[in-house]
Motif scaffolding. Structure first.
Motif, PDB file in Angstrom:
ATOM      1  N   ASP A  87      97.537  82.721  87.643  1.00  0.00           N
ATOM      2  CA  ASP A  87      98.389  84.439  86.544  1.00  0.00           C
ATOM      3  C   ASP A  87      97.391  85.211  87.022  1.00  0.00           C
ATOM      4  O   ASP A  87      97.142  86.525  87.572  1.00  0.00           O
ATOM      5  CB  ASP A  87      98.618  84.126  85.903  1.00  0.00           C
ATOM      6  CG  ASP A  87     100.115  85.575  85.421  1.00  0.00           C
ATOM      7  OD1 ASP A  87     101.095  86.099  86.031  1.00  0.00           O
ATOM      8  OD2 ASP A  87      99.873  86.839  84.073  1.00  0.00           O
ATOM      9  N   ASP A  88      96.309  85.440  86.276  1.00  0.00           N
ATOM     10  CA  ASP A  88      95.336  86.211  86.303  1.00  0.00           C
ATOM     11  C   ASP A  88      94.778  86.528  87.503  1.00  0.00           C
ATOM     12  O   ASP A  88      93.648  87.416  88.009  1.00  0.00           O
ATOM     13  CB  ASP A  88      94.112  86.170  85.230  1.00  0.00           C
ATOM     14  CG  ASP A  88      94.326  86.445  84.148  1.00  0.00           C
ATOM     15  OD1 ASP A  88      95.391  86.925  83.356  1.00  0.00           O
ATOM     16  OD2 ASP A  88      94.219  85.684  83.200  1.00  0.00           O
ATOM     17  N   ASP A  91      97.381  88.610  89.388  1.00  0.00           N
ATOM     18  CA  ASP A  91      97.194  89.799  88.882  1.00  0.00           C
ATOM     19  C   ASP A  91      95.972  90.697  89.488  1.00  0.00           C
ATOM     20  O   ASP A  91      95.522  91.699  88.581  1.00  0.00           O
ATOM     21  CB  ASP A  91      97.488  89.713  88.117  1.00  0.00           C
ATOM     22  CG  ASP A  91      99.206  89.605  86.939  1.00  0.00           C
ATOM     23  OD1 ASP A  91      99.423  89.292  88.224  1.00  0.00           O
ATOM     24  OD2 ASP A  91      99.541  89.503  86.500  1.00  0.00           O
ATOM     25  N   ARG A  96      91.702  88.497  79.597  1.00  0.00           N
ATOM     26  CA  ARG A  96      92.934  88.219  79.128  1.00  0.00           C
ATOM     27  C   ARG A  96      92.504  87.433  77.967  1.00  0.00           C
ATOM     28  O   ARG A  96      91.210  87.394  76.585  1.00  0.00           O
ATOM     29  CB  ARG A  96      92.477  86.589  79.555  1.00  0.00           C
ATOM     30  CG  ARG A  96      93.662  85.837  78.917  1.00  0.00           C
ATOM     31  CD  ARG A  96      95.071  85.299  79.146  1.00  0.00           C
ATOM     32  NE  ARG A  96      95.410  85.755  80.242  1.00  0.00           N
ATOM     33  CZ  ARG A  96      97.347  85.937  80.470  1.00  0.00           C
ATOM     34  NH1 ARG A  96      97.796  86.493  79.677  1.00  0.00           N
ATOM     35  NH2 ARG A  96      97.495  86.492  81.743  1.00  0.00           N
TER      36      ARG A  96
HETATM   37 MG    MG Z   1     100.005  88.657  84.267  1.00  0.00          MG
END
Ligand code: MG
Ligand code: FPP
Length: 319
Positions: A87-88, A91, A96
């Motif tokens: 996801d990082d 995105d 995080r």
């Molecule tokens: Mg995200």
């Protein structure tokens, strides 16, 4: 006075016990990854900052602590970590949990590959479990990945459809929490359908609260810029409610014009004033509370105060 000291001692003891359990899960995860025998991946894995372990706390509260339940916690946490690594990258997030993300430290390629290592090892360990547990978890991971795709796709347009938003957050977030609750119930011989309803509603409420915090909390608390979701094109529940509450076309056009762009101070102020005027954030909080109540209702026969506590502290949290 004596009663309050006693309560305080109990609270400290609970916290220490919880910490010990979470440390055991970290240990199992480390053991799993070290077993793969590739030092580079293991060292990268150690750089992932540890999170709240909501899924493990839930599983242990439903199934109790045992070798098998702790192993399942480690498997689910590895899958969750893998999804966050990917996801990082998707995105392009450099932070995080308030620390540099793995993609910021080692680049996107390593982050994707480390994610692959974590979830394939989790799957390998899952094959040692009852097939019905392996089926629930692996089906959840397919849905989780579809949910992420939906999230990315939905950010291409301004979304005013509440049902579409709810379906996406169900897949992206609630499905793995629901699967955790179902598997916890299966391990403990409890009603997995009822615990599934609890987990699904907890997961939906969790993501709604997450989306609300993006609006109500500051950059320091969030570890990322506030109002970041809308800037990234994500029309979360408070924005959907705001859009519906704006009475004139000019207001709705203004909101649409702010979507997916960097906001200046005046635009941030306009958003905050209109959130207040229309109580849109409060409406979203009430929806999260309603889902929380449904979760508690589903398992009320078990009279488990701790599972009710999970819902309350998740809704009242600040990050
Ligand atoms: Mg995200
Ligand atoms: C965080 O959402 C992301 C998720 C909950 C799911 C991500 C899922 C995948 C990338 C699918 C791949 C799955 C595996 C197992 C490799 P967010 O961006 O809204 O929240 P954030 O603010 O925490 O980033």
């Amino acid at each position: 006075m004596r009663a309050s000291v006693w309560m305080w001692v109990l609270e400290i003891r609970t916290r220490i016990n919880r910490r010990i359990k979470m440390d055991k899960i970290d240990e199992i995860m480390s053991k799993f990854i070290s077993e793969l025998g590739y030092k580079e991946a293991f060292e990268m894995f150690l750089k992932i900052s540890s999170g709240k372990k909501l899924r493990s706390k839930l599983l242990l509260k439903i199934a109790g602590e045992s070798e098998i339940s702790l192993k399942l916690c480690a498997i689910i946490e590895l899958i969750h970590l893998a999804s966050l690594l990917h996801d990082d990258v998707i995105d392009e997030a450099n932070i995080r949990r308030g620390k540099p993300s793995i993609n910021a430290l080692f680049g996107s390629k390593n982050s994707v590959m480390l994610g692959d290592i974590l979830y394939s090892k989790a799957y390998f360990e899952l094959t040692k479990f009852d097939p019905s547990i392996a089926a629930v978890i692996s089906d959840a991971v397919s849905k989780l990945s579809i949910g992420e795709m939906m999230d990315v796709k939905m950010a291409e347009n301004f979304n005013e459809n509440e049902q579409k938003y709810l379906k996406m957050i169900y897949y992206k977030t609630a499905v793995l929490i629901e699967a955790t609750a179902i598997c916890g119930a299966k391990l403990a011989g409890k009603d997995s359908e009822k615990f599934g309803i609890y987990g699904k509603n907890l997961g939906l409420a969790f993501q709604i609260v997450d989306d609300i915090l993006d609006i109500t909390q500051d950059e320091k608390t969030l570890g990322k810029p506030a109002l970041n979701d809308f800037v990234e094109g994500k029309t979360t529940l408070p924005y959907i409610y705001l859009y519906k509450s704006l009475e004139d076309e000019a207001g709705r056009a203004k909101l649409r014009s702010l979507w997916a762009k960097k906001l200046d101070e005046g635009e941030i102020l306009w958003l905050k004033e209109n959130f207040d005027k229309t109580s849109s954030v409060n409406k979203a909080i009430n929806e999260a509370k309603r889902l929380g109540d449904e979760a508690i209702e589903a398992i009320k026969e078990y009279k488990n105060a701790e599972l009710e506590g999970i819902i309350k502290s998740m809704i009242d949290r600040e990050f």
